[in-house]
Write an enzyme that holds these catalytic residues in place. Structure first.
Site, mmCIF file in Angstrom:
data_model
loop_
_atom_site.group_PDB
_atom_site.id
_atom_site.type_symbol
_atom_site.label_atom_id
_atom_site.label_comp_id
_atom_site.label_asym_id
_atom_site.label_seq_id
_atom_site.Cartn_x
_atom_site.Cartn_y
_atom_site.Cartn_z
ATOM 1 N N ARG A 166 15.204 62.505 16.915
ATOM 2 C CA ARG A 166 14.167 61.417 16.236
ATOM 3 C C ARG A 166 13.128 61.038 17.293
ATOM 4 O O ARG A 166 12.084 60.397 16.979
ATOM 5 C CB ARG A 166 15.154 60.362 15.762
ATOM 6 N N LYS A 195 30.860 65.585 -3.302
ATOM 7 C CA LYS A 195 31.048 64.815 -4.583
ATOM 8 C C LYS A 195 29.685 65.031 -5.298
ATOM 9 O O LYS A 195 28.938 64.921 -4.881
ATOM 10 C CB LYS A 195 31.446 63.447 -4.462
ATOM 11 N N GLY A 201 22.511 64.661 6.374
ATOM 12 C CA GLY A 201 22.971 64.683 7.596
ATOM 13 C C GLY A 201 23.802 65.883 8.009
ATOM 14 O O GLY A 201 23.847 66.547 8.875
ATOM 15 N N GLY A 244 19.314 59.455 4.064
ATOM 16 C CA GLY A 244 19.427 58.579 2.953
ATOM 17 C C GLY A 244 18.014 58.563 2.463
ATOM 18 O O GLY A 244 17.759 58.668 1.030
HETATM 19 P P1 ADP Z 1 25.113 66.056 3.363
HETATM 20 O O1 ADP Z 1 25.438 64.853 4.525
HETATM 21 O O2 ADP Z 1 24.256 67.366 3.809
HETATM 22 O O3 ADP Z 1 24.216 65.330 2.306
HETATM 23 P P2 ADP Z 1 27.619 65.446 2.123
HETATM 24 O O4 ADP Z 1 27.883 64.350 3.088
HETATM 25 O O5 ADP Z 1 27.394 65.535 0.495
HETATM 26 O O6 ADP Z 1 26.453 66.392 2.786
HETATM 27 O O7 ADP Z 1 28.848 66.486 2.066
HETATM 28 C C1 ADP Z 1 29.329 66.984 3.302
HETATM 29 C C2 ADP Z 1 30.975 67.198 3.246
HETATM 30 O O8 ADP Z 1 31.345 67.687 2.354
HETATM 31 C C3 ADP Z 1 31.327 67.859 4.549
HETATM 32 O O9 ADP Z 1 32.019 66.907 5.245
HETATM 33 C C4 ADP Z 1 32.368 68.875 3.908
HETATM 34 O O10 ADP Z 1 33.306 68.946 4.773
HETATM 35 C C5 ADP Z 1 32.574 68.527 2.680
HETATM 36 N N1 ADP Z 1 32.889 69.538 1.818
HETATM 37 C C6 ADP Z 1 32.357 70.660 1.401
HETATM 38 N N2 ADP Z 1 33.075 71.331 0.570
HETATM 39 C C7 ADP Z 1 34.105 70.841 0.558
HETATM 40 C C8 ADP Z 1 35.161 71.218 -0.413
HETATM 41 N N3 ADP Z 1 35.471 72.369 -1.042
HETATM 42 N N4 ADP Z 1 36.277 70.015 -0.578
HETATM 43 C C9 ADP Z 1 36.335 69.087 0.395
HETATM 44 N N5 ADP Z 1 35.189 68.616 1.035
HETATM 45 C C10 ADP Z 1 34.182 69.490 1.099
HETATM 46 MG MG MG Z 2 26.879 63.393 4.592
#
Ligand code: ADP
Ligand code: MG
Length: 396
Positions: A38, A200, A353, A376
């Site tokens: 950053r 999710k 992230g 975000g």
């Molecule tokens: P980002 O930060 O890139 O937006 P998210 O925060 O939405 O991504 O999701 C990241 C998390 O999702 C990771 O910690 C990963 O372990 C979890 N994840 C990925 N696949 C699964 C799964 N099949 N079951 C549970 N958690 C999962």
């Molecule tokens: Mg995340």
């Protein structure tokens, strides 16, 4: 889409005091910056202002202090030192933000000099967007520049406040981020393949919804895939699932079909009997997930299917890992997708992230066209929302 706000290029800054909100919210360990991404991202605008002969006053938040006064572990001093180290510039620092000491340090600035103020969040009023905070900060400058993309979605004192009192412009980072992340909805080079994973559906619903409006293909992975499976009538064992979102997931599939957007869901999965470092994976097809198994990653056939779609893409947007990549035995899906994106000659834009952490883990960051510095904020843009910090700037 062209950026619709004025940028520092439009501002007359020579000899002026330029108050600039940057995002120096960097991780620290023992008072040392452990990831300087950053700080680096803010340098082009700082360099430009310095070359123009501006007096540069930088402000940022760092971490989550209580807001009742200074807390040494959240001081911006290490970030100021890092800026000095990276640029070779003499960077001044003052351990005050809103008081007489800060004002004196600002008054002492000569043309081309750089001053970093202490953490704006050492005072509660910053997060509440208190007008007194904004007024005090604005009194330090003749011009306001917002380059803190990572906090541009927060209507806080140092982000939007000074724009009420000073002519307000975007820095180069902010411009590039907004341009890139809104550009994928305006005129993406096609085929445009969007990849969404993570845990999710509920946290990505706006992202999925908006991407279906623009993408040619939507690839789904990660934990959210299992809620889509439920919508398709599969059973998912003990996989992560959101029963309340099954209907919405089904509507999403329908919307994609109506719009002619191809949705790819995993055809096979790496499943385990529990969630843990010592869990062992086995591969099963998506319609055969045993009742006592949970999906942890996309399977080998899916990796190939997704890589082929990515190979054909001209534009890729990716947010959210394909599996529990933090555990090595469930990282293969995310790695395969990351490598496919890296090897493709598409324009690749990465947000989020954990997705960025995954790409860094595989050492593929420099193979991507753009990695967003804001988690975000980037998600809000991809949801089609306007960012308050950007809204407050002068229209071009
Ligand atoms: P980002 O930060 O890139 O937006 P998210 O925060 O939405 O991504 O999701 C990241 C998390 O999702 C990771 O910690 C990963 O372990 C979890 N994840 C990925 N696949 C699964 C799964 N099949 N079951 C549970 N958690 C999962
Ligand atoms: Mg995340």
């Amino acid at each position: 889409m062209a950026f619709t706000k004025k940028t520092v290029r439009d501002a007359d800054v020579a000899g002026k005091r330029v108050l600039m909100r940057v995002d120096f919210n960097v991780p620290l360990k023992d008072g040392v910056v452990t990831d300087d991404t950053r700080v680096r991202a803010a340098i082009p605008t700082i360099e430009y202002l310095k070359e123009q002969g501006a007096k540069i006053i930088l402000m940022s938040h760092l971490g989550r202090p209580k807001g009742d006064g200074p807390e040494p572990q959240f001081s911006l001093k290490p970030a100021a030192d890092k800026l000095a180290e990276l640029t070779g510039y003499d960077v001044k620092f003052v351990d005050d933000t809103y008081g007489e000491k800060a004002k004196a340090a600002v008054d002492a600035l000569q043309d081309g000099e750089i001053l970093v103020l202490e953490n704006v969040r050492f005072d509660k009023r910053e997060k509440k967007n208190d007008p007194e905070i904004a007024k005090t900060l604005a009194s330090y400058g003749d011009v306001f520049v917002l380059d803190a993309f990572g906090t541009a979605h927060r209507a806080q004192g140092s982000v939007v406040g000074p724009a009420a009192y000073l002519p307000a412009y975007a820095g180069f980072l902010l411009e590039k981020e907004v341009d890139t992340l809104t550009g994928i909805f305006a005129e993406p080079e096609r085929p445009f393949v969007a990849i969404v994973g993570g845990s999710k559906v509920s946290s990505k619903i706006g992202v999925l919804d908006h991407l279906i409006d623009s993408a040619d293909t939507l690839i789904i992975g990660g934990g959210m895939a299992y809620t889509f499976f439920l919508a398709k009538g599969y059973t998912v064992g003990t996989s992560l699932k959101e029963e309340d979102w099954v209907e919405r997931a089904g509507e999403m599939l329908k919307k994609a079909e109506d719009k002619g957007v191809k949705i790819l869901l995993p055809i096979d999965n790496v499943v385990a009997d529990h969630f843990g470092e010592d869990a062992e994976g086995e591969v099963v097809d998506s319609d055969k997930i045993p009742d006592d198994r949970m999906g942890m990653d996309i399977g080998p056939k899916t990796r190939e299917l997704y890589a082929d779609a990515i190979k054909a893409a001209k534009t890729v947007f990716w947010n959210g890992p394909m599996g529990v990549f933090e555990m090595d035995q469930f990282a293969a899906g995310t790695e395969a997708v990351a490598r496919a994106v890296a090897d493709s000659d598409c324009t690749s834009i990465i947000g989020g992230g954990d997705s960025v952490a995954a790409i860094n883990k595989f050492g593929l960051a420099d193979k991507m066209s753009w990695i967003s510095t804001g988690g975000g904020a980037s998600m809000e843009l991809v949801e089609g929302k306007a960012l308050p910090g950007v809204e407050a700037l002068l229209d071009a």
